[in-house]
Design an enzyme around this catalytic site. Structure first.
Site, PDB file in Angstrom:
ATOM      1  N   GLU A   1       0.769  -1.115  -0.058  1.00 34.16           N
ATOM      2  CA  GLU A   1       0.065   0.000  -0.078  1.00 34.16           C
ATOM      3  C   GLU A   1       0.938   1.338  -0.072  1.00 34.16           C
ATOM      4  O   GLU A   1       1.687   1.300   0.639  1.00 34.16           O
ATOM      5  CB  GLU A   1      -0.916  -0.039   1.324  1.00 34.16           C
ATOM      6  CG  GLU A   1      -1.706  -1.141   1.475  1.00 34.16           C
ATOM      7  CD  GLU A   1      -2.810  -0.797   2.569  1.00 34.16           C
ATOM      8  OE1 GLU A   1      -2.881   0.190   3.084  1.00 34.16           O
ATOM      9  OE2 GLU A   1      -3.126  -1.914   3.117  1.00 34.16           O
TER      10      GLU A   1
ATOM     11  N   ASP B   1      -3.655   3.861  -0.465  1.00 33.93           N
ATOM     12  CA  ASP B   1      -4.382   3.824   0.690  1.00 33.93           C
ATOM     13  C   ASP B   1      -5.132   5.274   1.169  1.00 33.93           C
ATOM     14  O   ASP B   1      -4.481   6.250   0.631  1.00 33.93           O
ATOM     15  CB  ASP B   1      -3.207   3.555   1.813  1.00 33.93           C
ATOM     16  CG  ASP B   1      -3.897   3.315   3.331  1.00 33.93           C
ATOM     17  OD1 ASP B   1      -4.982   2.950   3.309  1.00 33.93           O
ATOM     18  OD2 ASP B   1      -3.115   3.167   4.270  1.00 33.93           O
TER      19      ASP B   1
ATOM     20  N   GLU C   1     -12.471   1.911   4.643  1.00 35.75           N
ATOM     21  CA  GLU C   1     -11.758   2.025   5.812  1.00 35.75           C
ATOM     22  C   GLU C   1     -12.324   2.717   6.952  1.00 35.75           C
ATOM     23  O   GLU C   1     -13.388   3.609   6.726  1.00 35.75           O
ATOM     24  CB  GLU C   1     -10.354   2.598   5.682  1.00 35.75           C
ATOM     25  CG  GLU C   1      -9.496   2.364   4.695  1.00 35.75           C
ATOM     26  CD  GLU C   1      -7.919   3.079   4.544  1.00 35.75           C
ATOM     27  OE1 GLU C   1      -7.116   2.422   5.036  1.00 35.75           O
ATOM     28  OE2 GLU C   1      -8.056   4.106   4.150  1.00 35.75           O
TER      29      GLU C   1
END
Length: 229
Positions: A104, A134, A191
């Site tokens: 990431e 990310d 997330e």
């Protein structure tokens, strides 16, 4: 290292465990990263990769079928093929399948040399690794970064997923990101998911890969079993 699960809620399995840097006594990432500078960035990046792979293997990650997700610093990777030698050697030594590794790069880190980052991604894919962006939506580049680099995985930042069920603007933006990613063949991870309402809204938009406190906090030197599975 601490590890946090990324859960496939449709398959009810762990898609990956993200390795998160910690101090030797569990100190947070901010404390550790504060000591990183241009002189030690390469050594730090290499040490984190090796530690994450060794510890994940020792904890039995290969037997779970999950991937191991490792953050990397583009500025620390001078020649991708050379920087990966320790990664590959360590993986083979401890029995970590190379096709289970995902790397990431955070959108929060400025990309001063887009061609360099593209070269890193291309080398990683050639080796069979997954490449991910990310914290998408929280940093410097946004759609410009996505236009230049089509990763295998895109992780939508928690600022967009937070209370998404009750924030029409955020919901519209997340739905648009999902649509773009579906068109480009990019897998989406949400997330920072903490509530059932957030989960339901995200699933309604077609997101099945979830990371957040709803399923598990980062566990220091352990692979936590996701809650609710």
């Amino acid at each position: 290292m601490a590890f946090q699960p990324i859960v496939d809620v449709a398959a009810r399995t762990v898609f990956a465990y993200e390795a998160l840097v910690r101090g030797p006594n569990g100190e947070g990432a901010g404390t550790v990263l504060a000591a990183v500078d241009a002189d030690n960035r390469y050594a730090f990046d290499q040490a984190c990769r090796v530690k994450a792979i060794e510890l994940a293997a020792a904890l039995g990650l290969p037997a779970t079928g999950a991937r191991l997700s490792i953050n990397f610093m583009p500025a620390a990777v001078y020649q991708p093929e050379n920087c990966l030698r320790a990664t590959v050697q360590t993986s083979r030594t401890v029995g970590m399948p190379l096709d289970r590794l995902m790397f990431e790069v955070t959108e929060n880190e400025p990309v001063n040399d887009p061609a360099h980052l593209l070269g890193i991604f291309q080398e990683y894919r050639r080796r069979g690794f997954l490449a991910a962006i990310d914290d998408f939506g929280a940093g410097y580049a946004g759609l410009t970064l996505l236009a230049k680099f089509q990763p295998d995985v895109l992780k939508i930042d928690m600022e967009l997923t937070r209370d998404v069920a009750n924030r029409p603007v955020s919901r519209t933006i997340v739905a648009a990101i999902v649509q773009v990613c579906q068109t480009l063949g990019i897998t989406v991870v949400a997330e920072g998911v903490e509530t059932e309402d957030e989960l339901a809204a995200l699933r309604a938009m077609g997101i099945n890969l979830i990371q957040g406190y709803l399923f598990g906090r980062p566990a220091f030197e352990a692979l936590p079993k996701p809650l609710g599975l």
